[in-house]
Design an enzyme around this catalytic site. Structure first.
Site, short mmCIF file in Angstrom:
data_model
loop_
_atom_site.label_atom_id
_atom_site.label_comp_id
_atom_site.label_asym_id
_atom_site.label_seq_id
_atom_site.Cartn_x
_atom_site.Cartn_y
_atom_site.Cartn_z
N GLU A 263 0.65 -0.40 16.40
CA GLU A 263 -0.20 0.74 16.03
C GLU A 263 -1.14 1.10 17.19
O GLU A 263 -1.37 2.28 17.48
CB GLU A 263 -1.02 0.42 14.77
N SER B 205 1.61 -9.54 10.47
CA SER B 205 0.91 -8.54 9.66
C SER B 205 -0.60 -8.60 9.91
O SER B 205 -1.26 -9.56 9.53
CB SER B 205 1.21 -8.78 8.18
N SER B 206 -1.13 -7.56 10.53
CA SER B 206 -2.55 -7.55 10.91
C SER B 206 -3.44 -7.66 9.68
O SER B 206 -4.34 -8.50 9.62
CB SER B 206 -2.85 -6.26 11.67
N CYS C 237 2.66 5.92 8.79
CA CYS C 237 1.74 6.12 7.66
C CYS C 237 0.85 7.33 7.95
O CYS C 237 0.28 7.42 9.06
CB CYS C 237 0.87 4.88 7.45
N HIS D 142 3.86 1.99 11.71
CA HIS D 142 2.75 1.82 12.67
C HIS D 142 2.60 3.00 13.61
O HIS D 142 1.59 3.09 14.31
CB HIS D 142 2.99 0.55 13.49
N CYS E 286 0.87 -1.18 0.00
CA CYS E 286 0.00 0.00 0.00
C CYS E 286 0.91 1.23 0.00
O CYS E 286 2.13 1.12 0.13
CB CYS E 286 -0.85 -0.01 1.26
N THR F 95 -6.23 0.78 11.87
CA THR F 95 -6.46 0.97 10.43
C THR F 95 -6.61 -0.33 9.65
O THR F 95 -7.06 -0.31 8.51
CB THR F 95 -5.28 1.74 9.81
N HIS G 34 -0.63 -4.66 19.52
CA HIS G 34 -0.15 -4.31 18.18
C HIS G 34 0.51 -2.93 18.28
O HIS G 34 -0.01 -2.04 18.95
CB HIS G 34 -1.32 -4.28 17.18
FE1 SF4 Z 1 -0.92 0.77 4.53
FE2 SF4 Z 1 -1.28 0.70 7.18
FE3 SF4 Z 1 -1.19 3.03 5.87
FE4 SF4 Z 1 -3.26 1.38 5.53
S1 SF4 Z 1 -2.69 2.45 7.40
S2 SF4 Z 1 -2.17 2.54 3.93
S3 SF4 Z 1 -2.25 -0.62 5.64
S4 SF4 Z 1 0.48 1.54 6.10
#
Ligand code: SF4
Length: 319
Positions: free
Chosen positions: A133, A234-235, A103, A81, A19, A173, A131
């Protein structure tokens, strides 16, 4: 029957794999590797993929959990994360060059938590305990804010809050869209004034990859199998296999082609292939090549959403 002797059809999900957030995080680390002498330090695995982490380790990157392990003057990168405010503060107070590979869609959730916390609201976080995140998101609220972690429907049924009239929710997310909807139905029934984020927190990539697996499920629901390339940590990858299994389709989460067991092909006529958001495309290509050697025919691509999202790199790494 020898599984190598029969033919089967291969379907490849679209979209799949990297992604925009993962692409950016990996680029942040690669740019830093090119600009600074090794070692470069990254708090936690930059993305949850064993191959990506190994390849960066080979380039001189050290993945650490405690930032106290980072020597003065070194380069430190926060993973995709995200990290808590406390980790950010503690890193700032040391003589480090810091780049943030969080992200932007995780940062959006952090901003929501800060906003709700600033308004004195209580906050429900729907997500999975431990996790990174979730740890980072829980760590965005000020000390006086009450945050509640809800991991499943039972938690939603059992939850007791102090002020139901001043309550908001955010989510991790990378959750299952269907399960989150069910959890939210319970929470909204129990707390009618529950405040929702302006835009859903489950990200576009998670949503698109789950929609793509739903298409694979239709193609593979009779004598079929769905393979998800991704790491155990990896969730979003785990959610893809769970989704297939929940619809009665056998599914395996595999690290790469080497983790594939050919006996899984026994009595199988349709094989769906996808990859979680942190799995590089070359792993898909290697798996397809191996499946073809075992009797797989004409890999065809499912029609899916064309992703155009991209995120710019942090200042100092853009050239
Ligand atoms: Fe990718 Fe996580 Fe960002 Fe979604 S939140 S775009 S899965 S890195």
């Amino acid at each position: 029957m020898n599984p190598n002797e029969h033919s089967f059809k291969i379907y490849i999900a679209n979209p799949r794999g990297f992604c925009a957030g993962v692409q950016r995080a990996v680029e942040v680390v690669e740019k830093a590797v090119a600009l600074f002498p090794p070692p470069i330090y990254v708090k936690h695995e930059v993305v949850h993929n064993t191959h990506v982490v190994q390849s960066l380790t080979n380039k001189g990157v050290r993945f650490i959990e405690d930032i106290q392990e980072v020597p003065e003057g070194a380069v430190l990168i926060f993973s995709a994360h995200g990290v808590s405010q406390a980790v950010q503060e503690s890193a700032k107070n040391r003589n480090l060059t810091i780049y943030d590979a969080t992200c932007p869609l995780v940062t959006k959730v952090h901003m929501e938590v800060k906003r709700y916390s600033g308004k004195g609201m209580e906050i429900i976080l729907i997500g999975h305990a431990n996790h990174p995140e979730v740890i980072g998101t829980l760590g965005q609220a000020s000390a006086h804010t009450k945050m509640y972690l809800v991991q499943n429907k039972q938690d939603a049924l059992d939850l007791q809050v102090t002020n139901p009239d001043h309550l908001a929710y955010v989510t991790q997310t990378t959750l299952s869209l269907d399960e989150t909807k069910e959890i939210l139905t319970i929470l909204k029934q129990r707390f009618p004034k529950l405040h929702a984020p302006n835009k859903e927190d489950i990200c576009y990539a998670t949503q698109n990859r789950q929609d793509a697996v739903k298409k694979l499920i239709k193609l593979c629901n009779s004598s079929g199998l769905i393979l998800v390339i991704g790491s155990r940590s990896s969730s979003n990858s785990n959610r893809l296999t769970e989704l297939a299994k929940s619809q009665g389709v056998t599914s395996y989460l595999i690290e790469d082609a080497n983790s594939f067991n050919p006996t899984w092909l026994t009595n199988v006529n349709h094989v769906g292939v996808t990859a979680g958001a942190s799995a590089p495309e070359y792993l898909v290509e290697e798996l397809i090549a191996m499946l073809k050697k075992l009797g797989g025919k004409e890999a065809s691509f499912t029609q899916g959403f064309n992703e155009t999202v991209s995120f710019s790199l942090p200042k100092g790494l853009q050239n």
